[in-house]
Design a protein around this motif. Structure first.
Motif, PDB file in Angstrom:
ATOM      1  N   LEU A  26       0.858  -1.187   0.000  1.00 31.75           N
ATOM      2  CA  LEU A  26       0.000   0.000   0.000  1.00 31.75           C
ATOM      3  C   LEU A  26       0.894   1.236   0.000  1.00 31.75           C
ATOM      4  CD1 LEU A  26      -2.555  -1.011   2.807  1.00 31.75           C
ATOM      5  CD2 LEU A  26      -2.852  -1.228   0.339  1.00 31.75           C
ATOM      6  N   PHE A  27       0.371   2.362  -0.481  1.00 34.34           N
ATOM      7  CA  PHE A  27       1.128   3.608  -0.412  1.00 34.34           C
ATOM      8  C   PHE A  27       0.948   4.211   0.985  1.00 34.34           C
ATOM      9  CE2 PHE A  27       1.484   8.252  -0.958  1.00 34.34           C
ATOM     10  CZ  PHE A  27       2.814   8.289  -1.359  1.00 34.34           C
ATOM     11  N   ASP A  28       2.070   4.511   1.626  1.00 35.76           N
ATOM     12  CA  ASP A  28       2.056   5.042   2.995  1.00 35.76           C
ATOM     13  C   ASP A  28       1.873   6.563   2.910  1.00 35.76           C
ATOM     14  OD1 ASP A  28       2.544   5.763   5.589  1.00 35.76           O
ATOM     15  OD2 ASP A  28       4.496   4.764   5.741  1.00 35.76           O
ATOM     16  N   PHE A  29       0.654   7.003   3.156  1.00 41.07           N
ATOM     17  CA  PHE A  29       0.335   8.420   2.966  1.00 41.07           C
ATOM     18  C   PHE A  29       0.112   9.108   4.321  1.00 41.07           C
ATOM     19  CE2 PHE A  29      -3.118  11.561   1.458  1.00 41.07           C
ATOM     20  CZ  PHE A  29      -2.186  12.576   1.379  1.00 41.07           C
ATOM     21  N   SER A  30       1.162   9.784   4.789  1.00 47.83           N
ATOM     22  CA  SER A  30       1.059  10.539   6.034  1.00 47.83           C
ATOM     23  C   SER A  30       0.977  12.023   5.679  1.00 47.83           C
ATOM     24  CB  SER A  30       2.291  10.269   6.908  1.00 47.83           C
ATOM     25  OG  SER A  30       2.513  11.348   7.790  1.00 47.83           O
ATOM     26  N   THR A  31      -0.171  12.641   5.957  1.00 48.94           N
ATOM     27  CA  THR A  31      -0.299  14.076   5.656  1.00 48.94           C
ATOM     28  C   THR A  31       0.725  14.868   6.481  1.00 48.94           C
ATOM     29  OG1 THR A  31      -2.224  13.969   7.126  1.00 48.94           O
ATOM     30  CG2 THR A  31      -2.659  14.337   4.797  1.00 48.94           C
ATOM     31  N   GLY A  32       0.962  14.438   7.721  1.00 46.49           N
ATOM     32  CA  GLY A  32       1.936  15.123   8.585  1.00 46.49           C
ATOM     33  C   GLY A  32       3.326  15.113   7.954  1.00 46.49           C
ATOM     34  N   ASP A  33       3.756  13.960   7.423  1.00 46.81           N
ATOM     35  CA  ASP A  33       5.087  13.863   6.795  1.00 46.81           C
ATOM     36  C   ASP A  33       5.184  14.789   5.584  1.00 46.81           C
ATOM     37  OD1 ASP A  33       6.072  12.046   8.555  1.00 46.81           O
ATOM     38  OD2 ASP A  33       5.912  10.306   7.238  1.00 46.81           O
ATOM     39  N   ILE A  34       4.105  14.805   4.775  1.00 50.20           N
ATOM     40  CA  ILE A  34       4.137  15.651   3.577  1.00 50.20           C
ATOM     41  C   ILE A  34       4.220  17.128   3.978  1.00 50.20           C
ATOM     42  CG2 ILE A  34       2.739  16.441   1.594  1.00 50.20           C
ATOM     43  CD1 ILE A  34       2.151  13.605   0.991  1.00 50.20           C
ATOM     44  N   LEU A  35       3.443  17.507   4.995  1.00 49.84           N
ATOM     45  CA  LEU A  35       3.452  18.911   5.436  1.00 49.84           C
ATOM     46  C   LEU A  35       4.810  19.297   6.019  1.00 49.84           C
ATOM     47  CD1 LEU A  35      -0.100  19.042   7.098  1.00 49.84           C
ATOM     48  CD2 LEU A  35       0.536  19.958   4.871  1.00 49.84           C
ATOM     49  N   ARG A  36       5.376  18.384   6.840  1.00 49.28           N
ATOM     50  CA  ARG A  36       6.701  18.685   7.430  1.00 49.28           C
ATOM     51  C   ARG A  36       7.751  18.833   6.333  1.00 49.28           C
ATOM     52  NH1 ARG A  36       4.555  15.675  11.557  1.00 49.28           N
ATOM     53  NH2 ARG A  36       5.044  13.687  10.599  1.00 49.28           N
ATOM     54  N   ASN A  37       7.597  18.040   5.273  1.00 47.64           N
ATOM     55  CA  ASN A  37       8.543  18.145   4.159  1.00 47.64           C
ATOM     56  C   ASN A  37       8.423  19.499   3.456  1.00 47.64           C
ATOM     57  OD1 ASN A  37      10.598  16.968   2.670  1.00 47.64           O
ATOM     58  ND2 ASN A  37       9.175  16.402   1.037  1.00 47.64           N
ATOM     59  N   ILE A  82      -4.087   2.664  -0.734  1.00 44.75           N
ATOM     60  CA  ILE A  82      -3.446   3.736   0.033  1.00 44.75           C
ATOM     61  C   ILE A  82      -3.828   3.587   1.504  1.00 44.75           C
ATOM     62  CG2 ILE A  82      -3.263   6.248   0.345  1.00 44.75           C
ATOM     63  CD1 ILE A  82      -4.029   6.595  -2.601  1.00 44.75           C
ATOM     64  N   LEU A  83      -2.826   3.772   2.368  1.00 43.61           N
ATOM     65  CA  LEU A  83      -3.083   3.799   3.808  1.00 43.61           C
ATOM     66  C   LEU A  83      -2.986   5.257   4.267  1.00 43.61           C
ATOM     67  CD1 LEU A  83      -3.379   1.794   6.298  1.00 43.61           C
ATOM     68  CD2 LEU A  83      -1.012   2.353   6.730  1.00 43.61           C
ATOM     69  N   PHE A  84      -4.069   5.779   4.794  1.00 41.15           N
ATOM     70  CA  PHE A  84      -4.110   7.188   5.210  1.00 41.15           C
ATOM     71  C   PHE A  84      -3.770   7.300   6.695  1.00 41.15           C
ATOM     72  CE2 PHE A  84      -5.836   9.091   1.400  1.00 41.15           C
ATOM     73  CZ  PHE A  84      -6.382   7.995   0.741  1.00 41.15           C
ATOM     74  N   ASP A  85      -2.638   7.940   6.974  1.00 41.30           N
ATOM     75  CA  ASP A  85      -2.207   8.144   8.366  1.00 41.30           C
ATOM     76  C   ASP A  85      -2.295   9.648   8.651  1.00 41.30           C
ATOM     77  OD1 ASP A  85      -0.686   8.793  10.583  1.00 41.30           O
ATOM     78  OD2 ASP A  85       1.187   7.962   9.813  1.00 41.30           O
ATOM     79  N   GLY A  86      -3.330  10.032   9.424  1.00 46.25           N
ATOM     80  CA  GLY A  86      -3.465  11.458   9.764  1.00 46.25           C
ATOM     81  C   GLY A  86      -4.475  12.200   8.914  1.00 46.25           C
ATOM     82  N   PHE A  87      -5.230  11.483   8.134  1.00 47.94           N
ATOM     83  CA  PHE A  87      -6.293  12.079   7.313  1.00 47.94           C
ATOM     84  C   PHE A  87      -7.421  11.068   7.214  1.00 47.94           C
ATOM     85  CE2 PHE A  87      -8.641  12.484   3.388  1.00 47.94           C
ATOM     86  CZ  PHE A  87      -8.983  13.821   3.386  1.00 47.94           C
ATOM     87  N   PRO A  88      -8.685  11.461   7.263  1.00 43.45           N
ATOM     88  CA  PRO A  88      -9.186  12.793   7.606  1.00 43.45           C
ATOM     89  C   PRO A  88      -9.033  13.097   9.091  1.00 43.45           C
ATOM     90  CG  PRO A  88     -11.017  11.279   7.188  1.00 43.45           C
ATOM     91  CD  PRO A  88      -9.768  10.511   6.945  1.00 43.45           C
ATOM     92  N   ARG A  89      -9.044  14.389   9.418  1.00 43.82           N
ATOM     93  CA  ARG A  89      -8.807  14.855  10.778  1.00 43.82           C
ATOM     94  C   ARG A  89     -10.035  15.530  11.370  1.00 43.82           C
ATOM     95  NH1 ARG A  89      -3.167  13.983  11.515  1.00 43.82           N
ATOM     96  NH2 ARG A  89      -2.384  15.312  13.161  1.00 43.82           N
ATOM     97  N   ASN A  90     -11.044  15.796  10.541  1.00 41.41           N
ATOM     98  CA  ASN A  90     -12.287  16.395  11.047  1.00 41.41           C
ATOM     99  C   ASN A  90     -13.436  15.979  10.112  1.00 41.41           C
ATOM    100  OD1 ASN A  90     -12.263  18.084   8.776  1.00 41.41           O
ATOM    101  ND2 ASN A  90     -11.155  19.699   9.836  1.00 41.41           N
ATOM    102  N   ILE A  91     -14.661  16.327  10.531  1.00 42.10           N
ATOM    103  CA  ILE A  91     -15.835  15.871   9.775  1.00 42.10           C
ATOM    104  C   ILE A  91     -15.854  16.466   8.357  1.00 42.10           C
ATOM    105  CG2 ILE A  91     -18.369  16.102   9.665  1.00 42.10           C
ATOM    106  CD1 ILE A  91     -17.722  13.926  11.572  1.00 42.10           C
ATOM    107  N   ASP A  92     -15.476  17.748   8.220  1.00 37.44           N
ATOM    108  CA  ASP A  92     -15.472  18.353   6.880  1.00 37.44           C
ATOM    109  C   ASP A  92     -14.518  17.610   5.944  1.00 37.44           C
ATOM    110  OD1 ASP A  92     -17.376  20.198   7.457  1.00 37.44           O
ATOM    111  OD2 ASP A  92     -15.973  21.846   7.842  1.00 37.44           O
ATOM    112  N   GLN A  93     -13.335  17.279   6.458  1.00 34.41           N
ATOM    113  CA  GLN A  93     -12.383  16.528   5.624  1.00 34.41           C
ATOM    114  C   GLN A  93     -12.961  15.164   5.255  1.00 34.41           C
ATOM    115  OE1 GLN A  93      -8.409  16.238   7.285  1.00 34.41           O
ATOM    116  NE2 GLN A  93      -8.165  18.448   7.417  1.00 34.41           N
ATOM    117  N   ALA A  94     -13.642  14.526   6.214  1.00 32.44           N
ATOM    118  CA  ALA A  94     -14.220  13.200   5.940  1.00 32.44           C
ATOM    119  C   ALA A  94     -15.293  13.299   4.857  1.00 32.44           C
ATOM    120  CB  ALA A  94     -14.809  12.611   7.222  1.00 32.44           C
TER     121      ALA A  94
END
Ligand code: AMP
Length: 190
Positions: A26-37, A82-94
């Motif tokens: 699976l693709f390891d998709f961490s929104t936190g990692d992308i943002l920190r980058n 895709i594995l989503f780590d850190g997304f969605p984070r709130n109802i609007d995102q969901a």
């Protein structure tokens, strides 16, 4: 396969994501990692979000959804999912996520909810800070991240429970045992 990892900071989402993604292709998709980058690269987005990340608040949904859409387009065909780590984070995102997936004729297959006690969160984040030196791993910022999780992210638990997608896991076990539990749920949907 679209899988979401849900849980507070320090629950072990990143650790488990790495193991699962390698084993299940699976693709390891961490929104936190992308943002920190983005912050590290000092890109336009990075400059905009640096102080938000460092305060433990959530980055705006628009920025996140642009990143998510791009990843879905780029990565779904190259991987088994895709594995989503850190997304969605709130109802609007969901809600936006659901619409986006529908548009791409995809759906969420599983939501893995990692449960962990507050004392253990603090212990783990203190350990991580000594190893990784993340600006948002200080005790003050951690408090804000836990508050944000409780207020904005925990409503997703009920949402996905209602949809029959949520599986609870005891995140206080060893890395190996948490991973075994996750694999049981992943194998059920394969
Ligand atoms: P994480 O690595 O998942 O703990 O994320 C670190 C920080 O990145 C969070 O405290 C937020 O500031 C930001 N972030 C990560 N994912 C999201 C998201 N889905 N929505 C908004 N902000 C996010």
């Amino acid at each position: 396969m679209m899988v979401i990892l849900l849980g507070p900071p320090g629950a072990g989402k990143g650790t488990q994501a790495k193991i699962i993604c390698q084993a299940k292709e699976l693709f390891d998709f961490s929104t936190g990692d992308i943002l920190r980058n983005e912050v590290k690269k000092k890109s336009n987005i990075g400059k905009k979000i640096e102080s938000i990340i460092n305060s433990g608040k959530l980055v705006s949904d628009d920025i996140i959804l642009d990143i998510v859409e791009k990843i879905i387009i780029d990565e779904s065909s190259k991987n088994k999912g895709i594995l989503f780590d850190g997304f969605p984070r709130n109802i609007d995102q969901a809600n936006s996520f659901e619409k986006l997936l529908k548009k791409k004729e995809k759906k969420i297959n599983l939501v893995l909810h990692l449960l962990i006690e507050k004392d253990e969160i603090i212990k783990r984040i203190q350990k991580r800070q000594s190893e990784e030196n993340r600006e948002d791993d200080t005790i003050e910022v951690l408090k804000s991240r836990i508050d944000v999780y409780l207020q904005e992210t925990t409503p997703l638990i009920e949402l996905y429970k209602k949809q029959g997608l949520l599986k609870k896991l005891n995140g206080m076990q060893s890395i190996e045992n948490v991973n075994n539990d996750m694999n049981k749920f992943l194998d059920e949907i394969n």
